[in-house]
Write a protein that holds these residues in place. Structure first.
Motif, PDB file in Angstrom:
ATOM      1  N   ARG A  46      62.819 -35.043  11.967  1.00  0.00           N
ATOM      2  CA  ARG A  46      64.099 -34.884  12.686  1.00  0.00           C
ATOM      3  C   ARG A  46      64.545 -33.422  12.666  1.00  0.00           C
ATOM      4  NH1 ARG A  46      67.899 -39.336  10.021  1.00  0.00           N
ATOM      5  NH2 ARG A  46      66.758 -38.572   8.199  1.00  0.00           N
ATOM      6  N   ASN A  47      64.256 -32.756  11.554  1.00  0.00           N
ATOM      7  CA  ASN A  47      64.535 -31.330  11.428  1.00  0.00           C
ATOM      8  C   ASN A  47      63.339 -30.643  10.797  1.00  0.00           C
ATOM      9  OD1 ASN A  47      67.509 -31.311  12.180  1.00  0.00           O
ATOM     10  ND2 ASN A  47      67.573 -32.735  10.459  1.00  0.00           N
ATOM     11  N   LEU A  48      63.153 -29.379  11.146  1.00  0.00           N
ATOM     12  CA  LEU A  48      62.085 -28.602  10.534  1.00  0.00           C
ATOM     13  C   LEU A  48      62.399 -28.364   9.056  1.00  0.00           C
ATOM     14  CD1 LEU A  48      59.609 -26.699  10.478  1.00  0.00           C
ATOM     15  CD2 LEU A  48      61.155 -24.867  11.211  1.00  0.00           C
ATOM     16  N   HIS A  49      61.420 -28.571   8.201  1.00  0.00           N
ATOM     17  CA  HIS A  49      61.556 -28.232   6.788  1.00  0.00           C
ATOM     18  C   HIS A  49      60.162 -28.009   6.209  1.00  0.00           C
ATOM     19  CE1 HIS A  49      60.892 -32.606   6.778  1.00  0.00           C
ATOM     20  NE2 HIS A  49      60.342 -32.425   5.585  1.00  0.00           N
ATOM     21  N   TYR A  50      60.137 -27.487   5.030  1.00  0.00           N
ATOM     22  CA  TYR A  50      58.888 -27.273   4.297  1.00  0.00           C
ATOM     23  C   TYR A  50      58.871 -28.208   3.089  1.00  0.00           C
ATOM     24  CZ  TYR A  50      58.224 -22.897   6.901  1.00  0.00           C
ATOM     25  OH  TYR A  50      58.037 -21.952   7.892  1.00  0.00           O
ATOM     26  N   ALA A  64      61.907 -31.107  -0.480  1.00  0.00           N
ATOM     27  CA  ALA A  64      62.067 -30.675   0.908  1.00  0.00           C
ATOM     28  C   ALA A  64      62.925 -29.414   0.914  1.00  0.00           C
ATOM     29  CB  ALA A  64      62.724 -31.764   1.744  1.00  0.00           C
ATOM     30  N   VAL A  65      62.394 -28.346   1.500  1.00  0.00           N
ATOM     31  CA  VAL A  65      63.075 -27.054   1.502  1.00  0.00           C
ATOM     32  C   VAL A  65      63.332 -26.663   2.958  1.00  0.00           C
ATOM     33  CG1 VAL A  65      62.981 -24.653   0.724  1.00  0.00           C
ATOM     34  CG2 VAL A  65      61.839 -26.447  -0.616  1.00  0.00           C
ATOM     35  N   GLY A 104      56.692 -37.147  12.697  1.00  0.00           N
ATOM     36  CA  GLY A 104      56.624 -35.785  13.200  1.00  0.00           C
ATOM     37  C   GLY A 104      55.279 -35.171  12.892  1.00  0.00           C
ATOM     38  N   ASP A 105      55.143 -33.872  13.126  1.00  0.00           N
ATOM     39  CA  ASP A 105      53.873 -33.195  12.910  1.00  0.00           C
ATOM     40  C   ASP A 105      53.897 -32.385  11.616  1.00  0.00           C
ATOM     41  OD1 ASP A 105      54.907 -30.392  13.993  1.00  0.00           O
ATOM     42  OD2 ASP A 105      55.379 -31.882  15.525  1.00  0.00           O
ATOM     43  N   VAL A 106      52.748 -32.297  10.994  1.00  0.00           N
ATOM     44  CA  VAL A 106      52.616 -31.689   9.670  1.00  0.00           C
ATOM     45  C   VAL A 106      51.423 -30.750   9.666  1.00  0.00           C
ATOM     46  CG1 VAL A 106      52.233 -32.132   7.201  1.00  0.00           C
ATOM     47  CG2 VAL A 106      53.540 -33.774   8.581  1.00  0.00           C
ATOM     48  N   ILE A 107      51.600 -29.548   9.112  1.00  0.00           N
ATOM     49  CA  ILE A 107      50.457 -28.683   8.846  1.00  0.00           C
ATOM     50  C   ILE A 107      50.453 -28.296   7.368  1.00  0.00           C
ATOM     51  CG2 ILE A 107      50.377 -27.720  11.188  1.00  0.00           C
ATOM     52  CD1 ILE A 107      51.544 -25.094   9.972  1.00  0.00           C
TER      53      ILE A 107
END
Length: 528
Positions: A46-50, A64-65, A104-107
């Motif tokens: 839903r939101n970008l995070h690391y 989650a950062v 979502g997508d993950v790298i």
């Protein structure tokens, strides 16, 4: 203390593993390496995070950062403690379906090893609300501190040490350290990153290991319908294939020879598995246009008649007379094109095109002499494994498909070839002192009295060892096959035991035994 299975309860309750390609953690990941590992995944849900994940007591403790970790000293990042993840998640890169938890997508944004301060128990430090961690990644290095402020809210910061870098922004380093791809590229082509036909413990294959998944059975059937030649539509490309009934590998005894049609079929079926060992690496091809048993030659320069879509890399450091433009196999069809071109053996560089002077493996090549018995070679392999295990290093063994054994040690892309070569030489000379009657250090073969050579010289730019699962130019089409270390105790094991006709069944039952060399990022410890 809770077991790894108990710690994963929250993670598993939130997911439907019939719908999401994430690993379930149902199977225990066996790993001999004593170093702790970490991963940072750039995750667009839903939101970008690391997602920052540290190995602790058999699971990945996770935060989650939102703004991502930074090398900038003293900059505080909000971090939210989330459920522990299974160790299988360490190399997951792909797309979690919409509607599933974390969709979502993950790298894999960074990966490596980490160390707590000496004599500190990481699990207790987390429970107490303050963890110090020395990270050894490709992007993140140095001392990081996790501090709990309340409940699951934490802050993450980098200490002012030799690795600190003012103004460092994670968004300026957006690519995966495994595949070199961005989140957008992974999202646009996610099927290349997930093997739905494998159990959950092995399903999150790295990079492009399932590029277009396994070969389409209809495409394989189309190859078998051709007479002597045809235009084969495979993995999204149209390839002109010729001389399909030509014998490329003679049979031995009562075994049938392997034709070019057989070879191309094998290449199509193995390409999704072998591709991660070739992707982003210059490729040296050992070509035998007239088949095994004839005189072959090395093809390094990308042919001028190669199709436009075939990957390439121009070596900026090539000296006059050296190869400038190399072929790069970055999709399955590229490997099939090379096979049709008479490339019976596939040898990739040990470095990648973005850092050609920094190897990703340290290599030990056990090269038998005429007087070397197979049992002697096995002894040398075991001695190396004992030494590496004592050092806490993950390593993997591979049969050459000829007479030898190779040992690959995955490393972080920091030491130069010269440093890596010197380290391997020192290790192998220590091993050689234990069994001096089996080893010669003479350079010329005719001066070795038929003894084995522990070849450390392969750790150099443009030196290659045959890729996992590559055929070898010999009768029956033997392949260079990864093995379990304990298989060295099998009296039936031989260096050419597995062939193109048998390795696929083994792969289906055992999985890819070399997979860890793609994802582990280890430091080479000092040798006394």
């Amino acid at each position: 203390m809770a077991t790894a299975k108990e710690k994963l309860g929250t993670y598993q309750r939130k997911r439907d593993f019939g719908k999401t390609p994430e690993p379930s953690g149902a199977a225990k990941t066996r790993r001999r390496n004593r170093e702790l590992r970490f991963v940072v995944q750039r995750h667009r849900a839903r939101n970008l995070h690391y997602d920052v994940r540290l190995e602790v007591d058999g699971v990945l403790v996770s935060w989650a950062v939102p703004k991502g970790p930074t090398q900038a000293p003293g900059v505080r990042r909000g971090a939210y403690h989330v459920e522990d993840h299974p160790m299988e998640y360490i190399d997951f890169e792909g797309v979690i379906p919409s509607g599933e938890y974390g969709g979502g997508d993950v790298i894999v944004w960074d990966i490596g090893t980490w160390e707590p301060p000496e004599d500190e128990d990481p699990a207790k430090a987390i429970a107490d609300g303050e963890l110090h961690a020395d990270l050894h990644g490709e992007k993140l290095r140095g001392r990081f501190v996790f501090v709990r402020t309340r409940a699951d809210d934490w802050i993450l910061l980098h200490k002012r040490d030799e690795y600190a870098e003012t103004g460092w922004d994670p968004e300026q380093h957006p690519r995966s350290v495994l595949s070199g791809r961005t989140n957008d590229e992974v999202k646009a082509d996610p099927e290349r990153l997930w093997r739905s036909d494998l159990p959950a413990a092995r399903a999150s294959m790295p990079i492009k290991s399932n590029a277009a998944t396994d070969a389409d059975p209809d495409e394989i059937a189309a190859l078998d319908k051709f007479k002597a030649s045809g235009t084969w539509h495979v993995f999204g490309r149209d390839l002109k294939v010729t001389n399909l009934d030509k014998v490329l590998f003679p049979g031995s005894g009562r075994r049938k020879p392997v034709t070019k049609r057989d070879f191309l079929r094998y290449t199509a079926r193995i390409a999704p598995t072998v591709l991660p060992y070739l992707t982003r690496r210059p490729l040296n091809l050992h070509r035998y246009p007239d088949g095994a048993g004839t005189k072959g030659f090395w093809q390094k320069e990308r042919p001028s008649h190669a199709p436009e879509w075939l990957g390439q890399w121009d070596n900026p450091d090539a000296n006059p007379g050296e190869t400038v433009t190399y072929m790069v196999a970055d999709e399955p069809a590229a490997l099939i094109w090379a096979a049709n071109f008479g490339a019976l053996e596939w040898h990739a560089w040990t470095s990648q095109v973005d850092k050609p002077d920094r190897p990703t493996y340290a290599l030990i090549d056990l090269d038998p002499g005429p007087a070397t018995k197979w049992t002697d070679l096995v002894t040398l392999a075991k001695l190396h494994h004992d030494a590496l295990d004592h050092l806490g290093l993950l390593s993997r063994a591979k049969l050459t498909g000829r007479r030898g054994i190779q040992i690959w040690i995955p490393i972080a892309r920091r030491p130069s070839y010269a440093t890596t070569r010197a380290w391997v030489e020192k290790l192998s000379r220590s091993v050689g002192e234990v069994a001096p009657e089996l080893v010669s250090w003479k350079w010329q073969k005719d001066e070795r009295d038929g003894l084995a050579r522990l070849d450390y010289t392969q750790n150099a730019v443009n030196k290659t060892l045959v890729a996992p699962y590559s055929p070898r130019a010999a009768a029956d089409g033997p392949v260079s096959a990864p093995i379990h270390w304990d298989e060295l105790d099998d009296p039936k094991l031989k260096p050419d035991k597995f062939t193109m006709r048998t390795i696929l069944d083994r792969l289906a039952s055992e999985g890819d035994l070399f997979r860890d060399v793609l994802t582990a990022r280890q430091k080479l410890p000092p040798l006394k």
